[in-house]
Design an enzyme around this catalytic site. Sequence first.
Site, PDB file in Angstrom:
ATOM      1  N   ASP A 210      17.071 -12.313  13.407  1.00  0.00           N
ATOM      2  CA  ASP A 210      18.486 -12.424  13.745  1.00  0.00           C
ATOM      3  C   ASP A 210      18.777 -13.910  13.902  1.00  0.00           C
ATOM      4  O   ASP A 210      17.854 -14.739  13.854  1.00  0.00           O
ATOM      5  CB  ASP A 210      18.817 -11.659  15.026  1.00  0.00           C
ATOM      6  N   HIS A 287      24.002 -11.858  10.220  1.00  0.00           N
ATOM      7  CA  HIS A 287      23.041 -12.163  11.296  1.00  0.00           C
ATOM      8  C   HIS A 287      21.834 -12.928  10.750  1.00  0.00           C
ATOM      9  O   HIS A 287      20.698 -12.679  11.155  1.00  0.00           O
ATOM     10  CB  HIS A 287      22.580 -10.869  11.975  1.00  0.00           C
ATOM     11  N   GLU A 343      28.000  -6.264  11.226  1.00  0.00           N
ATOM     12  CA  GLU A 343      28.816  -7.394  11.679  1.00  0.00           C
ATOM     13  C   GLU A 343      28.800  -8.581  10.708  1.00  0.00           C
ATOM     14  O   GLU A 343      28.812  -9.733  11.131  1.00  0.00           O
ATOM     15  CB  GLU A 343      28.355  -7.855  13.074  1.00  0.00           C
TER      16      GLU A 343
END
Length: 766
Positions: A210, A287, A343
């Site tokens: 991440d 990410h 996301e």
Amino acid sequence: MNFLKIANVIIYYDQKVNLIALLCLIGGLFHLSNETLAQTIDFIPQPVEIKKGEGSFELNQVTTVFFDLKKLSGHAELLVEGLQLDAEIKHTASLSSSADNNYIKLALNPTLSKEHKGKYLIRITNDMIAIEGGDEEAIVNAIYRLVQLSLIQENRYKLPSLSLIDYPRFDYRGFHLDVSRNYFPISFLEKLIDMMAIYQLNTFHWHLTDGPGWRLEIKSYPKLTQIAAFRSHRTWKEWWNSERKFLSEGDPQAYGGYYTQEEAKHLVDYALKRGITIIPEIEMPGHSGEVLAVYPELACSGKPYTQSEFCMGNEQTFEFFEKVLGEVAAIFPSEYIHIGGDEANKRAWRTCSKCQQRIKALGLKDEDELQSYGVKRVGEILEKLDRKFIGWDEILEGGLAPGAAVMSWRGESGGIKAAQSGHEVIMTPGEFCYFDKYQTNPATQPEAIGGYIPIEKVYGYDPIPTVLKDEEKGYVMGVQANLWTEYIPTTEHAEYMIFPRLLALSEVAWTTNENKDWDGFFERLQSHYRLLQRRGINYYHPIPNLNIEAKPYSLKKASLVKINSERFGATIKYTLDGSPPNRESPTYSAPFYQIGTPLVKAAMLYPSGEMGPVTEMELAYHLGVGAKVTYHQPFSRKYPAQGISSLVNGQKGSFTYGDGEWQGFEGKDLDVTVALSEIKKVSQIKARFMQLTGPGVYLPKRIFCSWSKDGEDFSDPVEIINEIPESDSSLIIHPFVLPVNAEAKYFRITAKVNKGFLFADELLFY
């Protein structure tokens, strides 16, 4: 005449009757159900069926472990290790070959798998323990049932006689750990895997990459661990509020770490031996800022530290995916590999010539379909590796490739959509399954990401949405708890957030709704604190502070008041007159109805006679409950709470704005007119708002109120100015008191938004 109450039946008897004889008679009349017997042995999760016998089996130095097939030799060793025995292990050609007493038998019985997948049997007598499983995974689960039974006993080497039949509700019973925000050593991961096995969980979702750090050695791209595994600041919060840079391994200011491929293979083997599959997660396309910081040619800009999403128009991106996933697949034998997919900020793609050229060449509609195209190509890579892919529910955007599975985290809607379209689903909604949220009053806890998920809420979750049809429910593979570690820098803190909530999740994953019962679980949980202590777990200790809940009940025009304690069997004293409770105050025994808005105060009475800390709540069945509310500015679609009734429904919100009672306003003022049923004398109005600056929730700048008898001619507004600073990052729930002292029917209330979100839960009329 006197009476006894047994099993909810009241039996009257004469004082002259021999009470012992009467009890013996009663024992012959009442046959205890399995559910009742189950409470005498405090297993978690609750088994399918359990019967307690007489006597016990003693584990000692002469205990012998027999196994009937050579493939079970490793399982026999696991049993001896788990029970901490110095026992002899012998292979026997038949089940009948055994010692006369004090032995344990392990046997495969494939017919059990035909009855139920994962089914196993355990029988304990004074002389022996027999374990049968339909397959090897069932044998391992049975072994760890036995380990759990040992660890919850006062004398861990003396096991009560019993007969147990068990099998899981769901095939997938998972726990997710984020090691990107904070690196945790292999020894800690082994400890977690042991605990997962004890509580019958079977999947460890390892979030390896991440933005804050890449944690797995990839030989094709050495900079991922030479640089991207080490950040410039010790805590995630410090790093996030800085320039978010990375340093080289060996730099004295560097923080982080990574797992070599050999270490990862070791953990895979360690877990498989305990019946647990490790699913690795490699984040893409979003990410991924840590990757693009060291390999900027994979970013749309070609520059480091400019974005977190891979360039979807660049063939080098897919070359990276192919090489990385090839190395990952060689380490992890799991059927699934998790690709993240959540996301992704598509802003860079909209201005990237390569991405736009790809959209045009393929005839894609937009960037959502570009992401779907990228995800499908990753799926093709994994298919060549004989693997399936799973991702967070954003992978549904733009369409999903056949065979892909979905983890539903943004509520249940993604999981419902996936199941309805024939895709397998893991349910892990943030409202119930995110263990980075507070588990009690935030004022008493170390800093967390926000939100509020007490253990009872975890326990109450049902992973199968009621809206699914019977044929769609089968696509729900199971459920998973997630621990994200932005605010969790140490192993001790991680354990504190995981336990004992993971025990509640284990029962959600294993036990059918018919066999679940919160009160029974809460009672059984008390024995497991001994287990957690023996395993050296830094668990969350139940605090003495109480929790007061009050829900409106319109038929009685009152609040239904419930007072909870995290401590089992607590004696609770309370008052309704505002005075602090003492030993002589009324004892709380059951929920009760209360009219009006009195201040309820409650405290535990300790066995020593001292009083615990006082918790208080002002009830909310006020003059305005049920009034008509007209909105002059719309509330947020993301946080509608209970719609147009939210602000006057007599229900206060809890510690989290996501509980369905806090109504959100994003970039707009709260501006409403409340119409009471008739003209009433109102002395003041309290408007309750929340501030939690981390996720961007702020108190209003100012609040105004004016009133009218006819709805046309309004008074001059009274004004309250907020003096609470934005610099206070703690959770604040503040009631602003608006002085009215007038007879009126209509009240115009306006709260000026500061920035970010404005959240209100109730406008209370007095």
